[in-house]
Design a protein around this motif. Structure first.
Motif, PDB file in Angstrom:
ATOM      1  N   PHE A   1     -29.301   1.240   0.608  1.00 36.72           N
ATOM      2  CA  PHE A   1     -29.526   0.226  -0.428  1.00 36.72           C
ATOM      3  C   PHE A   1     -30.898   0.406  -1.090  1.00 36.72           C
ATOM      4  N   VAL A   2     -31.929   0.597  -0.270  1.00 38.64           N
ATOM      5  CA  VAL A   2     -33.286   0.741  -0.806  1.00 38.64           C
ATOM      6  C   VAL A   2     -33.397   1.970  -1.695  1.00 38.64           C
ATOM      7  N   VAL A   3     -32.881   3.104  -1.199  1.00 40.49           N
ATOM      8  CA  VAL A   3     -32.979   4.347  -1.972  1.00 40.49           C
ATOM      9  C   VAL A   3     -32.209   4.224  -3.287  1.00 40.49           C
ATOM     10  N   SER A   4     -31.005   3.678  -3.230  1.00 48.25           N
ATOM     11  CA  SER A   4     -30.187   3.552  -4.438  1.00 48.25           C
ATOM     12  C   SER A   4     -30.835   2.603  -5.450  1.00 48.25           C
TER      13      SER A   4
ATOM     14  N   ASN B   1     -28.899   2.375   8.512  1.00 40.74           N
ATOM     15  CA  ASN B   1     -28.413   3.390   7.590  1.00 40.74           C
ATOM     16  C   ASN B   1     -28.033   2.780   6.245  1.00 40.74           C
ATOM     17  N   TRP B   2     -27.310   1.659   6.290  1.00 39.39           N
ATOM     18  CA  TRP B   2     -26.900   1.007   5.047  1.00 39.39           C
ATOM     19  C   TRP B   2     -28.086   0.353   4.337  1.00 39.39           C
ATOM     20  N   ALA B   3     -29.024  -0.211   5.099  1.00 36.77           N
ATOM     21  CA  ALA B   3     -30.216  -0.791   4.482  1.00 36.77           C
ATOM     22  C   ALA B   3     -31.029   0.292   3.770  1.00 36.77           C
TER      23      ALA B   3
ATOM     24  N   CYS C   1     -37.619  15.146   4.547  1.00 39.66           N
ATOM     25  CA  CYS C   1     -36.923  16.195   5.293  1.00 39.66           C
ATOM     26  C   CYS C   1     -37.882  16.982   6.182  1.00 39.66           C
ATOM     27  N   ALA C   2     -39.119  17.190   5.719  1.00 37.23           N
ATOM     28  CA  ALA C   2     -40.117  17.874   6.538  1.00 37.23           C
ATOM     29  C   ALA C   2     -40.425  17.049   7.795  1.00 37.23           C
ATOM     30  N   PHE C   3     -40.582  15.730   7.620  1.00 32.17           N
ATOM     31  CA  PHE C   3     -40.769  14.856   8.778  1.00 32.17           C
ATOM     32  C   PHE C   3     -39.558  14.937   9.703  1.00 32.17           C
ATOM     33  N   GLY C   4     -38.358  14.967   9.114  1.00 27.86           N
ATOM     34  CA  GLY C   4     -37.140  15.048   9.904  1.00 27.86           C
ATOM     35  C   GLY C   4     -37.082  16.296  10.757  1.00 27.86           C
ATOM     36  N   LEU C   5     -37.517  17.416  10.220  1.00 26.23           N
ATOM     37  CA  LEU C   5     -37.555  18.659  11.000  1.00 26.23           C
ATOM     38  C   LEU C   5     -38.421  18.499  12.242  1.00 26.23           C
ATOM     39  N   TRP C   6     -39.605  17.926  12.056  1.00 25.58           N
ATOM     40  CA  TRP C   6     -40.497  17.713  13.195  1.00 25.58           C
ATOM     41  C   TRP C   6     -39.871  16.751  14.205  1.00 25.58           C
TER      42      TRP C   6
ATOM     43  N   MET D   1     -33.472   8.446   8.055  1.00 24.52           N
ATOM     44  CA  MET D   1     -33.742   9.787   7.521  1.00 24.52           C
ATOM     45  C   MET D   1     -32.551  10.331   6.731  1.00 24.52           C
ATOM     46  N   GLN D   2     -31.342  10.032   7.186  1.00 25.91           N
ATOM     47  CA  GLN D   2     -30.159  10.520   6.488  1.00 25.91           C
ATOM     48  C   GLN D   2     -30.125  10.030   5.051  1.00 25.91           C
ATOM     49  N   GLN D   3     -30.604   8.808   4.819  1.00 29.38           N
ATOM     50  CA  GLN D   3     -30.578   8.243   3.472  1.00 29.38           C
ATOM     51  C   GLN D   3     -31.840   8.573   2.676  1.00 29.38           C
ATOM     52  N   PHE D   4     -33.006   8.496   3.331  1.00 27.57           N
ATOM     53  CA  PHE D   4     -34.252   8.782   2.611  1.00 27.57           C
ATOM     54  C   PHE D   4     -34.432  10.273   2.345  1.00 27.57           C
TER      55      PHE D   4
END
Length: 477
Positions: A411-414, A406-408, A437-442, A278-281
């Protein structure tokens, strides 16, 4: 039962309730350990400026430019995968010294690179060090920290990451007038050398690791240096008793990531892996890595786009300092929930600004507030929690696998950010991040417990309850 797993209050590692002089010594140790975080930030940030000149010197095409950036992330995944086992076998201190040495090797390769392929190898080697350090540092910090200041000590890692990023931007700016990209990389050798020497000469080994390895006398010396011998004997005896009981459990003898198979560890693993992704996506590194490109797309074209990156780095640093002040006061959950809510709102507005063509200054404002929201919560708190949620014997492995994810994810997002922007549009891409981020809140509201000022026994009981699991009894082990 997991080796070293305990629900006895006050046994989350031997360093609990130490006096003021001991806390000061812990902070000094933490500053040296967190140099790994500084190098993490520096070596991920420096490429944004260096690439502007490398691409001309070596005539790199778009694919080659992207590979020079992204190969570090591949190395980081590999480094994070191996970090847990290395920290268990060598100890936290020696593992960190090895990682500092790898930083030096990677820096030397980049500084002297004669061609594209040497650049790739150098960035890959740096990635190994970055990934391994990002997994080792939270474990080491967690195991030397009394619970009263544990949140602040663990947040120091994120602070050093943001300082590293910011310093890399300033170094880029300083060398940009003559295009000396080799100098940009070479500066990274200074903190790497300090890290190696400081780790070997000034740092003790983690007392908890020493006890579990049968080196009680060495652990007693470390604990007594920040507390007293009576306290050291008490805590060593308690940890040894817990260890003996644990050896008879259902995961006795598990090594490396094997401890993560225990049902008792599963809730911590789910939270660690989800927060890691979630931190990366949530989109943060699309801003960090592609800040000049994104800013240019707002219409604020400037002769020196690196200057905008410096401003972003300053905001990132200042809000991380705020997080250090808040993390042991407001707690981890409040910071996470507030951070994700702020990121969600700013991503919706940022996407809207691109879709409807708002004033460029508004787009830049939304970007800056988004970074501030990330830096005060999700950025540092993820690293705090992976040092707090896992039981002691699973801490290195749990941190390693969470950091690998986290690193994977990074990599995907970048890798897909620019193609997705080209396919659906910049504004719409930011809305995709908003959904994350909405999913992260839940998820945080439902599954993440508060860990502030709690022993591991209390943290684990709250975590198990959120997954509708009954905590095992209160007996040690």
């Amino acid at each position: 039962m997991v080796q070293g797993f305990s629900r006895e209050p006050g046994t989350d590692g031997p360093l609990t309730g130490i006096p003021e002089h001991g806390r000061r010594r812990v902070w000094r140790w933490a500053a040296i350990i967190a140099l790994g975080g500084f190098l993490f930030g520096y070596d991920t940030g420096v490429i944004s400026g260096a690439l502007l000149y490398i691409k001309h010197d070596f005539s790199l095409n778009a694919f080659e430019q992207g590979s020079v950036v992204s190969i570090l992330l591949v190395g980081a995944m590999l480094g994070a995968v191996t970090a847990g086992r290395m920290a268990e076998h060598l100890g936290r201190r020696k593992a960190l010294a090895v990682e500092g040495t790898v930083f030096l090797v990677g820096t030397a390769l980049l500084t002297t690179a004669p061609d594209y392929w040497t650049l790739i190898v150098g960035r890959l080697v740096l990635g190994l060090a970055v990934g391994a350090a990002s997994a080792t540092v939270p474990v080491y910090l967690s195991e030397i920290s009394p619970k009263e200041i544990r949140g602040r000590v663990l947040t120091l890692n994120q602070l050093m990451i943001t300082i590293g990023i910011l310093i890399s931007y300033f170094i880029n700016l300083a060398f940009s007038s003559n295009g000396q990209w080799r100098g940009m990389f070479a500066v990274g050798a200074i903190p790497a050398l300090v890290m190696v020497l400081g780790t070997l000469w000034l740092l003790p080994e983690s007392p908890q690791w020493l006890i579990l390895q049968g080196h009680a006398d060495m652990a007693r010396t470390v604990i007594a240096s920040i507390s007293d011998e009576s306290r050291a004997d008490q805590l060593i005896e308690r940890t040894q008793r817990r260890h003996r009981v644990a050896q008879g459990g259902d995961t006795a003898g598990s090594q490396g990531w094997g401890v993560l198979r225990s049902p008792l560890v599963r809730p911590a693993l789910v939270v660690g892996l989800t927060l890691a992704a979630m931190q990366q996506f949530g989109g943060i590194n699309t801003i960090i890595y592609y800040a000049p490109t994104t800013i240019e797309n707002t219409g604020l074209t400037a002769a020196n786009s690196i200057l905008y990156s410096v401003a972003i780095g300053v905001i990132n640093l200042l809000m991380t300092v705020v997080a250090i002040w808040l993390v042991d006061r407001a707690g981890r959950r409040r910071l996470l929930l507030g951070s994700l809510a702020g990121m969600l709102v700013m991503l919706v507005l940022l996407g809207l600004s691109f879709v409807v063509g708002m004033n460029a200054l508004l787009s830049l404002l939304f970007m800056v507030v988004y970074i501030a929201a990330f830096a005060v919560g999700l950025g540092p708190v993820f690293w705090v929690l992976i040092g707090e949620l896992f039981p002691p014997a699973a801490r290195a492995a749990g941190s390693s696998v969470s950091t690998t994810v986290n690193w994977a994810s990074n990599f995907v997002v970048s890798l897909v950010f620019l193609p997705v922007v080209n396919a659906i549009g910049q504004g719409e891409t930011f809305w995709v991040f908003a959904v994350v981020c909405a999913f992260g809140l839940w998820f945080v509201a439902r599954y993440v417990p508060e860990t502030r000022d709690r022993d591991f026994a209390q943290v684990d009981a709250a975590l198990q309850a959120r997954f509708n699991r009954q905590p095992q009894g209160t007996n040690p082990g």
